[in-house]
Motif scaffolding. Structure first.
Motif, PDB file in Angstrom:
ATOM      1  N   THR A 205      71.858 -17.652 -24.319  1.00  0.00           N
ATOM      2  CA  THR A 205      71.662 -17.531 -22.877  1.00  0.00           C
ATOM      3  C   THR A 205      70.807 -16.323 -22.529  1.00  0.00           C
ATOM      4  OG1 THR A 205      73.761 -18.631 -22.395  1.00  0.00           O
ATOM      5  CG2 THR A 205      72.825 -17.250 -20.657  1.00  0.00           C
ATOM      6  N   LEU A 206      71.051 -15.207 -23.173  1.00  0.00           N
ATOM      7  CA  LEU A 206      70.274 -13.995 -22.887  1.00  0.00           C
ATOM      8  C   LEU A 206      68.798 -14.200 -23.218  1.00  0.00           C
ATOM      9  CD1 LEU A 206      72.692 -11.177 -24.131  1.00  0.00           C
ATOM     10  CD2 LEU A 206      72.117 -11.780 -21.773  1.00  0.00           C
ATOM     11  N   PHE A 207      68.517 -14.795 -24.362  1.00  0.00           N
ATOM     12  CA  PHE A 207      67.121 -15.059 -24.726  1.00  0.00           C
ATOM     13  C   PHE A 207      66.482 -16.041 -23.744  1.00  0.00           C
ATOM     14  CE2 PHE A 207      68.103 -13.120 -28.803  1.00  0.00           C
ATOM     15  CZ  PHE A 207      66.880 -12.565 -29.177  1.00  0.00           C
ATOM     16  N   ALA A 208      67.234 -17.065 -23.357  1.00  0.00           N
ATOM     17  CA  ALA A 208      66.692 -18.076 -22.450  1.00  0.00           C
ATOM     18  C   ALA A 208      66.416 -17.492 -21.067  1.00  0.00           C
ATOM     19  CB  ALA A 208      67.656 -19.257 -22.352  1.00  0.00           C
ATOM     20  N   PHE A 209      67.325 -16.661 -20.567  1.00  0.00           N
ATOM     21  CA  PHE A 209      67.094 -16.028 -19.271  1.00  0.00           C
ATOM     22  C   PHE A 209      65.899 -15.080 -19.329  1.00  0.00           C
ATOM     23  CE2 PHE A 209      71.487 -17.030 -17.646  1.00  0.00           C
ATOM     24  CZ  PHE A 209      71.050 -17.649 -16.488  1.00  0.00           C
ATOM     25  N   ALA A 210      65.736 -14.384 -20.444  1.00  0.00           N
ATOM     26  CA  ALA A 210      64.586 -13.489 -20.593  1.00  0.00           C
ATOM     27  C   ALA A 210      63.284 -14.275 -20.550  1.00  0.00           C
ATOM     28  CB  ALA A 210      64.694 -12.707 -21.909  1.00  0.00           C
ATOM     29  N   ALA A 211      63.253 -15.425 -21.230  1.00  0.00           N
ATOM     30  CA  ALA A 211      62.055 -16.261 -21.225  1.00  0.00           C
ATOM     31  C   ALA A 211      61.781 -16.813 -19.830  1.00  0.00           C
ATOM     32  CB  ALA A 211      62.215 -17.407 -22.226  1.00  0.00           C
ATOM     33  N   ALA A 212      62.828 -17.266 -19.142  1.00  0.00           N
ATOM     34  CA  ALA A 212      62.666 -17.781 -17.782  1.00  0.00           C
ATOM     35  C   ALA A 212      62.175 -16.687 -16.844  1.00  0.00           C
ATOM     36  CB  ALA A 212      63.988 -18.353 -17.279  1.00  0.00           C
ATOM     37  N   ALA A 213      62.672 -15.467 -17.032  1.00  0.00           N
ATOM     38  CA  ALA A 213      62.247 -14.340 -16.197  1.00  0.00           C
ATOM     39  C   ALA A 213      60.766 -14.030 -16.400  1.00  0.00           C
ATOM     40  CB  ALA A 213      63.087 -13.108 -16.507  1.00  0.00           C
ATOM     41  N   ILE A 214      60.301 -14.185 -17.623  1.00  0.00           N
ATOM     42  CA  ILE A 214      58.878 -13.955 -17.902  1.00  0.00           C
ATOM     43  C   ILE A 214      58.017 -14.952 -17.126  1.00  0.00           C
ATOM     44  CG2 ILE A 214      57.096 -14.114 -19.692  1.00  0.00           C
ATOM     45  CD1 ILE A 214      59.169 -12.940 -21.642  1.00  0.00           C
ATOM     46  N   ILE A 215      58.431 -16.222 -17.115  1.00  0.00           N
ATOM     47  CA  ILE A 215      57.691 -17.232 -16.350  1.00  0.00           C
ATOM     48  C   ILE A 215      57.698 -16.878 -14.871  1.00  0.00           C
ATOM     49  CG2 ILE A 215      57.573 -19.662 -15.718  1.00  0.00           C
ATOM     50  CD1 ILE A 215      56.853 -19.034 -18.634  1.00  0.00           C
ATOM     51  N   ALA A 216      58.841 -16.436 -14.361  1.00  0.00           N
ATOM     52  CA  ALA A 216      58.937 -16.063 -12.952  1.00  0.00           C
ATOM     53  C   ALA A 216      58.023 -14.881 -12.633  1.00  0.00           C
ATOM     54  CB  ALA A 216      60.384 -15.728 -12.597  1.00  0.00           C
ATOM     55  N   LEU A 217      57.962 -13.904 -13.528  1.00  0.00           N
ATOM     56  CA  LEU A 217      57.097 -12.740 -13.312  1.00  0.00           C
ATOM     57  C   LEU A 217      55.626 -13.123 -13.363  1.00  0.00           C
ATOM     58  CD1 LEU A 217      59.027 -10.052 -15.404  1.00  0.00           C
ATOM     59  CD2 LEU A 217      58.840 -10.196 -12.908  1.00  0.00           C
ATOM     60  N   ILE A 218      55.285 -14.036 -14.270  1.00  0.00           N
ATOM     61  CA  ILE A 218      53.905 -14.515 -14.335  1.00  0.00           C
ATOM     62  C   ILE A 218      53.540 -15.225 -13.037  1.00  0.00           C
ATOM     63  CG2 ILE A 218      52.356 -16.161 -15.480  1.00  0.00           C
ATOM     64  CD1 ILE A 218      53.834 -15.544 -18.089  1.00  0.00           C
ATOM     65  N   ALA A 219      54.465 -16.033 -12.536  1.00  0.00           N
ATOM     66  CA  ALA A 219      54.228 -16.739 -11.276  1.00  0.00           C
ATOM     67  C   ALA A 219      54.042 -15.756 -10.122  1.00  0.00           C
ATOM     68  CB  ALA A 219      55.385 -17.688 -10.986  1.00  0.00           C
ATOM     69  N   ARG A 220      54.831 -14.711 -10.123  1.00  0.00           N
ATOM     70  CA  ARG A 220      54.696 -13.712  -9.062  1.00  0.00           C
ATOM     71  C   ARG A 220      53.330 -13.043  -9.106  1.00  0.00           C
ATOM     72  NH1 ARG A 220      59.139  -9.003  -7.612  1.00  0.00           N
ATOM     73  NH2 ARG A 220      58.082  -8.214  -5.755  1.00  0.00           N
ATOM     74  N   ARG A 221      52.830 -12.794 -10.309  1.00  0.00           N
ATOM     75  CA  ARG A 221      51.521 -12.143 -10.442  1.00  0.00           C
ATOM     76  C   ARG A 221      50.381 -13.095 -10.113  1.00  0.00           C
ATOM     77  NH1 ARG A 221      47.891 -11.551 -14.634  1.00  0.00           N
ATOM     78  NH2 ARG A 221      49.286 -12.585 -16.103  1.00  0.00           N
ATOM     79  N   LYS A 222      50.509 -14.360 -10.503  1.00  0.00           N
ATOM     80  CA  LYS A 222      49.396 -15.298 -10.364  1.00  0.00           C
ATOM     81  C   LYS A 222      49.343 -16.012  -9.014  1.00  0.00           C
ATOM     82  CE  LYS A 222      48.471 -16.258 -15.249  1.00  0.00           C
ATOM     83  NZ  LYS A 222      47.044 -15.859 -15.186  1.00  0.00           N
ATOM     84  N   ILE A 223      50.499 -16.286  -8.410  1.00  0.00           N
ATOM     85  CA  ILE A 223      50.485 -16.996  -7.127  1.00  0.00           C
ATOM     86  C   ILE A 223      51.392 -16.341  -6.081  1.00  0.00           C
ATOM     87  CG2 ILE A 223      49.861 -19.226  -8.135  1.00  0.00           C
ATOM     88  CD1 ILE A 223      52.806 -20.036  -7.915  1.00  0.00           C
ATOM     89  N   ALA A 224      51.895 -15.152  -6.383  1.00  0.00           N
ATOM     90  CA  ALA A 224      52.696 -14.365  -5.438  1.00  0.00           C
ATOM     91  C   ALA A 224      54.011 -15.038  -5.063  1.00  0.00           C
ATOM     92  CB  ALA A 224      51.885 -14.048  -4.179  1.00  0.00           C
ATOM     93  N   GLY A 225      54.608 -15.782  -5.993  1.00  0.00           N
ATOM     94  CA  GLY A 225      55.888 -16.398  -5.712  1.00  0.00           C
ATOM     95  C   GLY A 225      56.114 -17.648  -6.534  1.00  0.00           C
ATOM     96  N   TYR A 226      56.990 -18.512  -6.037  1.00  0.00           N
ATOM     97  CA  TYR A 226      57.306 -19.733  -6.774  1.00  0.00           C
ATOM     98  C   TYR A 226      56.891 -20.958  -5.981  1.00  0.00           C
ATOM     99  CZ  TYR A 226      61.240 -20.791  -3.669  1.00  0.00           C
ATOM    100  OH  TYR A 226      62.007 -21.108  -2.564  1.00  0.00           O
ATOM    101  N   THR A 227      56.736 -22.049  -6.666  1.00  0.00           N
ATOM    102  CA  THR A 227      56.587 -23.375  -6.065  1.00  0.00           C
ATOM    103  C   THR A 227      57.567 -24.292  -6.782  1.00  0.00           C
ATOM    104  OG1 THR A 227      54.920 -24.141  -7.634  1.00  0.00           O
ATOM    105  CG2 THR A 227      54.114 -22.973  -5.669  1.00  0.00           C
ATOM    106  N   GLY A 228      57.643 -25.541  -6.343  1.00  0.00           N
ATOM    107  CA  GLY A 228      58.495 -26.499  -7.044  1.00  0.00           C
ATOM    108  C   GLY A 228      58.071 -26.663  -8.484  1.00  0.00           C
TER     109      GLY A 228
END
Length: 254
Positions: A205-228
């Protein structure tokens, strides 16, 4: 009160799956924020059905066919909702050079090279991870991974602003109350704690949450947030990493 909570669960089930839930009356205007707490439970249900598919198909088919059947069953139940998001996000982040172009690519229904590679890689990694396990463990990993993956999407919506592009997830999930967030955490983590050894579940779970957080951070940098689509990518990355790490800690290296 009970009827309202059942209705919110039905909304979450209808939003995330193709399972029949009947007509839903009096849907609240803030349905996403109110029903989000039940999304990890929906994930667990998807995992239970897919896990059952693995165990039942093993009666008729040799390995690794039951694993493939379980994975395909999960995709069918959700209507490839998350896989579509992964493909669109990979295409947008891989091929878009500006925020506007990335959002435009996400709206395009066609799949490009990056999206195709992402889908193939995710499916291959999940399949290979589950094949390394005995069937019962594979079914349990399915349940835990699917529940946790939906929790990861809720946390992404909760912490990031909406970037635009997908109207049906544009509501403010940040309006979830502390008690609703607590319920989401419980429903996202308890299934895994019930079906897997605690230490192995926590590591995966810890590794999976870390990986998911990386995707979220990339999204924040590239499009300033999330989409569906970003939420689909977060869900798929969580699942893939969870399956892989769970296989590593349960079966060990070869």
């Amino acid at each position: 009160m009970i009827a309202r909570e059942i209705r919110l669960f039905q909304i979450a089930l209808q939003f995330l799956t193709q399972l029949p839930v009947g007509s839903i009356r009096d849907c609240p205007p803030d349905w996403l924020a109110r029903s989000a707490k039940y999304m990890p439970l929906v994930g667990a249900i998807v995992g239970v059905i897919a896990g059952a598919g693995i165990l039942l198909s093993a009666v008729f088919f040799p390995g690794p066919l039951p694993i493939v059947i379980g994975l395909v069953l999960a995709i069918a139940i959700t209507g490839a909702l998350h896989e579509d998001g992964l493909a669109d996000t990979a295409d947008a982040f891989g091929g878009g050079r500006t925020r506007e172009r990335r959002l435009e690519i996400m709206k395009d229904s066609s799949i490009g090279t990056y999206g195709a590679i992402a889908l193939i890689a995710a499916f291959a990694l999940k399949d290979s991870a589950l094949v390394a396990l005995d069937l019962r463990s594979a079914a349990c990993v399915m349940i835990a991974g699917h529940a946790g993956a939906r929790l990861a999407t809720i946390l992404t919506m909760w912490r990031l602003p909406h970037a635009g592009g997908i109207a049906k997830v544009s509501q403010k999930i940040s309006e979830m109350t502390p008690s609703e967030v607590a319920v989401a955490f419980a429903l996202g983590l308890i299934p895994g704690l019930l079906v897997l050894p605690t230490s192995k579940f926590v590591v995966a779970t810890l590794f999976a949450f870390a990986a998911a957080a990386i995707i979220a951070l990339i999204a924040r940098r590239k499009i300033a947030g999330y989409t569906g689509d970003v939420l689909g990518a977060v869900e798929q990355v969580f699942e893939t990493v969870f399956f892989a790490v769970a296989a590593a800690v349960i079966a060990g290296p070869h």
